[in-house]
Design an enzyme around this catalytic site. Structure first.
Site, PDB file in Angstrom:
ATOM      1  N   CYS A 135      44.271  22.681 -20.190  1.00  0.00           N
ATOM      2  CA  CYS A 135      44.234  24.087 -19.810  1.00  0.00           C
ATOM      3  C   CYS A 135      45.433  24.832 -20.381  1.00  0.00           C
ATOM      4  CB  CYS A 135      44.210  24.227 -18.293  1.00  0.00           C
ATOM      5  SG  CYS A 135      42.667  23.658 -17.557  1.00  0.00           S
TER       6      CYS A 135
ATOM      7  N   TYR B 158      39.376  17.060  -9.238  1.00  0.00           N
ATOM      8  CA  TYR B 158      38.520  18.240  -9.173  1.00  0.00           C
ATOM      9  C   TYR B 158      37.207  17.886  -8.464  1.00  0.00           C
ATOM     10  CZ  TYR B 158      42.170  20.071 -12.136  1.00  0.00           C
ATOM     11  OH  TYR B 158      43.396  20.459 -12.600  1.00  0.00           O
TER      12      TYR B 158
ATOM     13  N   LEU C 243      50.091   8.963 -22.741  1.00  0.00           N
ATOM     14  CA  LEU C 243      51.293   8.476 -23.424  1.00  0.00           C
ATOM     15  C   LEU C 243      50.939   7.583 -24.616  1.00  0.00           C
ATOM     16  CD1 LEU C 243      53.914   7.873 -20.594  1.00  0.00           C
ATOM     17  CD2 LEU C 243      53.743   9.760 -22.209  1.00  0.00           C
TER      18      LEU C 243
ATOM     19  N   ARG D 196      49.668  15.849 -25.125  1.00  0.00           N
ATOM     20  CA  ARG D 196      51.002  16.379 -25.417  1.00  0.00           C
ATOM     21  C   ARG D 196      51.406  16.158 -26.869  1.00  0.00           C
ATOM     22  NH1 ARG D 196      51.154  14.377 -20.206  1.00  0.00           N
ATOM     23  NH2 ARG D 196      52.103  15.718 -18.617  1.00  0.00           N
TER      24      ARG D 196
ATOM     25  N   ARG E   2      34.240  12.451 -18.089  1.00  0.00           N
ATOM     26  CA  ARG E   2      35.627  12.042 -17.835  1.00  0.00           C
ATOM     27  C   ARG E   2      35.763  11.563 -16.400  1.00  0.00           C
ATOM     28  NH1 ARG E   2      41.399  14.696 -19.611  1.00  0.00           N
ATOM     29  NH2 ARG E   2      41.018  13.288 -21.379  1.00  0.00           N
TER      30      ARG E   2
ATOM     31  N   SER F  64      42.563  16.006 -26.516  1.00  0.00           N
ATOM     32  CA  SER F  64      42.215  15.987 -25.102  1.00  0.00           C
ATOM     33  C   SER F  64      42.132  17.411 -24.569  1.00  0.00           C
ATOM     34  CB  SER F  64      43.288  15.205 -24.332  1.00  0.00           C
ATOM     35  OG  SER F  64      42.906  14.994 -23.003  1.00  0.00           O
ATOM     36  N   PRO F  65      41.204  17.686 -23.648  1.00  0.00           N
ATOM     37  CA  PRO F  65      41.114  19.029 -23.075  1.00  0.00           C
ATOM     38  C   PRO F  65      42.332  19.330 -22.211  1.00  0.00           C
ATOM     39  CG  PRO F  65      39.646  17.524 -21.927  1.00  0.00           C
ATOM     40  CD  PRO F  65      40.181  16.773 -23.096  1.00  0.00           C
TER      41      PRO F  65
ATOM     42  N   ALA G  52      39.085  22.456 -19.748  1.00  0.00           N
ATOM     43  CA  ALA G  52      38.183  22.560 -18.595  1.00  0.00           C
ATOM     44  C   ALA G  52      37.689  23.997 -18.450  1.00  0.00           C
ATOM     45  CB  ALA G  52      38.909  22.116 -17.331  1.00  0.00           C
TER      46      ALA G  52
ATOM     47  N   GLN H  17      34.558  20.780 -22.374  1.00  0.00           N
ATOM     48  CA  GLN H  17      34.523  20.131 -21.059  1.00  0.00           C
ATOM     49  C   GLN H  17      34.109  21.151 -20.013  1.00  0.00           C
ATOM     50  OE1 GLN H  17      38.181  19.226 -18.669  1.00  0.00           O
ATOM     51  NE2 GLN H  17      37.667  17.097 -19.131  1.00  0.00           N
TER      52      GLN H  17
END
Length: 362
Positions: free
Chosen positions: A25, A186, A307, A330, A234, A22-23, A62, A104
């Site tokens: 930052c 965003y 999760l 994560r 997304r 997953s993207p 991002a 992304q």
């Protein structure tokens, strides 16, 4: 055959498995001078290690389509040659390890010009390296945050071209998948939700108006992206604010159908991020039902995130038809080799990098 390790083909691109990074930052780009927004050796090591660890697709965080689109001064950008050249090294390394390089593209809108999230975040004034922020409407994110300038229709048209321009650069840098960031509060999400979009022109009001920017950006990106390579989008499937008019999963289904019609190949399903204090029922796989509903009712592939931590859990999500891929964040920070460990757990043959394999196989 494990569903998690079955390849998936989008257009002509075959992705070797359904475990995707997953993207996220990293707040590690250069932040000053001519190197602003340029990927560093950290990005090369960080993203390359997840490719070496067996993720089928590795998505760069991002990436701002213009200077004021970044969440923070330490975020990646893709509006000039230096940024493009640095990201080309990243894309090449990801492909070298057998993964698909993805990126992304984003505009943070009213949530731009903040400090590093891993250092507390919060708005940055111009005197501290920040910049004026813009939004769908002149509504600040929270107390203490600046009121954004409402974008004019001329500025919106320029912004759409900024996304297209960055997509061209992403292609030239060697990326095979591009994703439009329309989630997490965003800018695109700010246009979608009636909480943050109070406009009275053609970009506000009903669903058609609020979703217009999303459609225009997706259309513009698709127009410059090769017909044989996929475009992703997304979405936050819900604002988690049921007590007032907000963005809902029902509208997310409608949006998915409209995005599919303009050439989007997969919806990357997340939730939330628009308001600072939403009540979210967090638990293992808590966002999967939203992905499953969009997949079922809109009829196009989806990925799910949130999760997803155990191999058996990820396998069940795919085997049960709730998603076509899982985005791990994560968990892949904790363990870059999660895909290879998952393969062993699920009884699937997977090759470690040759530099490590002879030791791991003992």
């Amino acid at each position: 055959m494990s569903a998690l390790f079955e390849p998936i083909t989008l257009r002509s691109l075959t992705i070797p498995n359904r475990i995707w990074l997953s993207p996220m930052c990293m707040y590690s780009a250069a932040s000053e001078g001519p190197e602003t927004g340029v990927a560093t050796d950290f990005h090369l090591a960080h993203l390359g290690s997840r490719a070496a660890g067996g993720a089928g697709l590795v998505m760069v965080e991002a990436t701002g389509v213009r200077p004021d689109a970044r969440i923070s001064p330490w975020d990646l950008g893709l509006w000039n040659d230096r940024q493009q050249d640095a990201l080309a090294r990243v894309a090449a390394l990801i492909r070298q390890h057998g993964s698909v390089p993805a990126i992304q593209l984003a505009h943070a809108g009213r949530k731009a010009s903040t400090g590093k999230a891993n250092a507390g975040g919060g708005p940055l004034g111009v005197e501290d390296g920040g910049w004026p922020v813009v939004g769908a409407s002149a509504i600040p994110f929270d107390d203490g945050y600046p009121t954004p300038l409402e974008l004019t229709e001329t500025q919106i048209a320029e912004l759409v071209e900024d996304f297209a321009s960055s997509a061209r650069r992403a292609l030239a840098a060697g990326f095979q998948v591009v994703e439009v960031h329309g989630a997490h509060g965003y800018l695109v999400h700010q246009f979608l939700s009636p909480i943050t979009n109070h406009r009275t022109d053609g970009y506000g009001g009903d669903f058609a108006g609020r979703s217009r920017l999303a459609r225009e950006i997706a259309t513009a990106v698709r127009a410059v992206w090769p017909a044989d390579l996929p475009v992703l989008f997304r979405v936050s499937a819900t604002d988690w604010v049921p007590e007032q008019p907000s963005w809902t999963v029902e509208e997310s289904v409608l949006l998915a159908k409209e995005l599919q019609a303009v050439g989007v190949d997969l919806i990357d399903v997340s939730t939330g991020g628009l308001v600072p204090r939403a009540t979210i029922a967090v638990g293992p796989g808590y966002q999967v039902p939203f992905a499953a509903r969009i997949r079922r009712e809109a009829g196009l592939p989806v990925s799910s995130v949130g999760l997803i931590t155990e191999p058996a859990q990820a396998e069940a999500i795919l085997a049960d038809g709730e998603a076509d891929a899982v985005m791990l964040g994560r968990e892949l920070l904790r363990d870059p080799y999660w895909p290879l460990h998952a393969a062993k757990t699920l009884g699937v043959k997977a090759d470690w990098p040759e530099q490590y394999g002879f030791v791991v196989a003992r």
